[in-house]
Scaffold this active site. Sequence first.
Site, PDB file in Angstrom:
ATOM      1  N   SER A   1       0.845  -1.192   0.000  1.00 23.39           N
ATOM      2  CA  SER A   1       0.000   0.000   0.000  1.00 23.39           C
ATOM      3  C   SER A   1       0.886   1.250   0.000  1.00 23.39           C
ATOM      4  CB  SER A   1      -0.950  -0.036   1.198  1.00 23.39           C
ATOM      5  OG  SER A   1      -1.933   0.955   1.090  1.00 23.39           O
TER       6      SER A   1
ATOM      7  N   ASP B   1      -8.936  -4.173  -6.590  1.00 24.70           N
ATOM      8  CA  ASP B   1      -8.592  -3.283  -5.482  1.00 24.70           C
ATOM      9  C   ASP B   1      -9.443  -2.022  -5.576  1.00 24.70           C
ATOM     10  OD1 ASP B   1      -7.371  -1.625  -3.584  1.00 24.70           O
ATOM     11  OD2 ASP B   1      -5.391  -2.455  -3.974  1.00 24.70           O
TER      12      ASP B   1
ATOM     13  N   HIS C   1      -7.789  -4.854  -1.894  1.00 28.31           N
ATOM     14  CA  HIS C   1      -6.525  -4.321  -1.375  1.00 28.31           C
ATOM     15  C   HIS C   1      -5.819  -5.290  -0.423  1.00 28.31           C
ATOM     16  CE1 HIS C   1      -3.722  -1.063  -0.968  1.00 28.31           C
ATOM     17  NE2 HIS C   1      -3.888  -0.968   0.336  1.00 28.31           N
TER      18      HIS C   1
END
Length: 912
Positions: A751, A828, A861
């Site tokens: 991330s 995502d 994600h």
Amino acid sequence: MAAEKGGSSDEERKPLTRGSMEYRDSSNSLHYSSSAASLSLAVIDRINGSTHDTGPDEIGRGDRDYSDDGEYDLEEADYIPSGGKPVQKKVKIVLGFLLFLCLSGWSLAFVLFLFGGHESSKTSIVYEDNISDTGSQGIKITLDEVFDGTWSPNSRDISWIPGPNGEDGLLLEKGASISNGYLRVEDIVSRKDPKSSKKPIVLMQKAYFNVSGEAVFPSRVWPSPDLKTVLVLSNEEKNWRHSFTGKYWLFDVESQTGQPLDPAAKDQRVQLASWSPRSDAVVFTRDNNMFLRKLSSNEVIKITTNGGVNLFYGVPDWVYEEEVFSGNSVTWWADDGEYIAFLRTNESSVPEYPVQYFVSRPNGEIPKPGGESYPETRKIKYPKAGAPNPIVDLQFFDVGKDEVFSVDIKGDFADSNRLIIEVVWASNGKVIVRSTNRESDVLHVAVIDVLSRTGKIVRKEDINALDGGWVEPSQTTRFIPADPDNGRLNDGYIDTVIYEGRDQLAYYTPIDNPKPIVLTNGHSEVVQAPSGVDLKRGLVYFVVAGNEPWERHIYSVNFDGTSLQPVTNVSESSYYDVSFSNGAGYAFLKYAGPQVPWQKVISTPANEVTFEETIEENNHLSERLRQYTLESKIYQYIDIDGFSLPVLERRPPNFNQTKKYPVLFYLYGGPGSQTVKKKFNVDFQSYVAANLGYIVVTVDGRGTGFIGRKARCIIRGNLGHFESLDQIQAAKIWAAKPYVDESRISIWGWSYGGFMALKTIEQDGGRTFKYGIAVAPVTDWRYYDSIYTERYMHTPQRNPGGYDNAAISNTTALANNIRFLVMHGTADDNVHIQNSLTFIDKLDVNNVHNYDVHFFPDSDHSIYFHNAHKIVYSRLADWLVNAFNGEWLKTYDPTPNDSILRRAATWVGMSI
């Protein structure tokens, strides 16, 4: 990518202090002292050749300041060997006496240091934790064990619940045996006393109930404040990170029977439901409209009617759920049950982003004939940086009049330039509303009076002008009602403020007073504070990042800022969390590390009843530590450009100073985040160090939390620049160490950490870092959501150069690395696959090919779909081993090998 947040109950709280300079510790094994005293004790014990038995009652004591390899490591300083000659008896006595005197003085000095504004260089301080002492004889942890729960501490969630008649110390327990009741409320003290007259209240006898032939199995439950009815959720389905939908039911405790929340629409899915403080009604949101069900009737009242695709009532849209409230509710009952405040969110102007699903069909619909071969597309209203934001405004519902209204606030932000970040009910129909401008650097605090339907701004703060920083959304403001009998003449509230370069607590009273009483100050910073309030005694308690930023300790302070007291044992470098019963007579104390975690329920010092019960000791982990070999952890600081930055170095078992180890840097690095924590944690980094035998280094660089706002705010407008320079400088420091192989240094993150991994190897250009791994990375901040991005970068229209600099775009520099790996989930919804795809396109355009890529179909994600989470880490580990084994050097400039070709040809009967 929102930073982790936590709230605390609005119920009354009490402190955990017993008197001046005391802390609560069941073992009574340590006296209050500063970390400096502990350091001296560790050195003296090492000279004496003694050791500590760090059992459950002496967690983390004594072994944090020196390493198990005989090195008292102050960066590259000389060490004191553990096998030194014993000190003579007289010397021991003298040293002991001197130590006693020092401890006495340090006891008083510690709190003054912690909150007295003292600032000192910590560059050479080193602390070591080694929770496994099996040496080379222990079992190596496996990658499967890291993720299958083998090393996960057992953790009990204590749900404190207020008693209907003001009782304190009540626990809500779910999942008990049928003989004792599936859902029950129990007094924490009386459950250990068989003679007690306080018997448990069984709310639900069984783990399911039937309604018109339908079996209802609860997934979540919310008892009414009077404990006569239970709001039940079943058939739960996840929406986004925090939100979900399901079927809601009302379960009557007396008759043990249930009914639909809305009898006329029992099969329709509901997004949110919550009790009135009076226990006589439930407000809920369905299809983005709000309804009220009064228990006196089977009918529901429509509060709003025009909710739908673009209008949300009472629930947040994607970006507010993710970046502002970190939850699924924007509905707030007044304490008297007369009014409901809620947000209306208008997404009409917000552009859509399509998320495609190539394998699964999350909407559950069967495609029409001929449509089976097409991916399912879910369109999300997702405001990227610079794009139109949702328009959010606060509305109210008068329950008695069945009327919706809003209140204008003179001088407030324009609709398109406003983020509402917190709503707190006060007394007598007043509401505290915290809002910021779009770029989150100007704060307005308004007070609305719903009785007169007027509002005004009572406090303004220009954070950008103050220190160039921003406002982080939080929901921890605590209303403090007036109480003349206890010296509080006016209503007020406690908030977190910026004071002398740190986040501190402040008390504002009267409620419209813009000038606070600052409750804390100095070196340490408060964390998601206040944690609780004792209204009767005028005390606030809170969690603080202690003497070292990787610690968490609990303190209390008076409303006037006097009598700052530690609650936990601050002489131990530890990481605590706590929750309090609704009357604050009891506390659920959670020790999270560095040693094996434990949990206890204790009575607070203000309670006349003395109580302590161990809830969890995690003995299975203590036993496992005696069998396995884990890494040692070295906590220290490095100085970069005048900033002392926290570092965690994980060393392999049987660490040998004469060997040359590869080094993996692991980071997150997002604004205000923290990765270097003294918590018990056996994770992927543990596997890399303890099994693969590599060193793992984590640096909380500039921009991260709890090292002061000067270090944090320097990154604004230029994300990735200073943070990556810190990682590069740290890598150079480690590359110069005698036990590091400077040719084998890599970095990885997920991330924001993925962005940082790429930005670091881009800035470094292969000079220090040779390899990099990025999972779900942001590669251009124009592609990320507006509320998060603009908080730190301003808008792209205002700061185009900053966005250009922050983007991963220098493909020439990336080509100078040996190799890097990019992994991303195609579904995502947070960091869109657009980031990785456009980045790879830049590499293709510039003929860069020293990279690998792995996409995970239909994973969001977190990358979990179809075994993906295991594959992420397996791929990461294998790729890293190949890198440090030199395999990627063979692909750096591949050339044909005739001998290999000839051998291959013989296998298929060919000739060359």
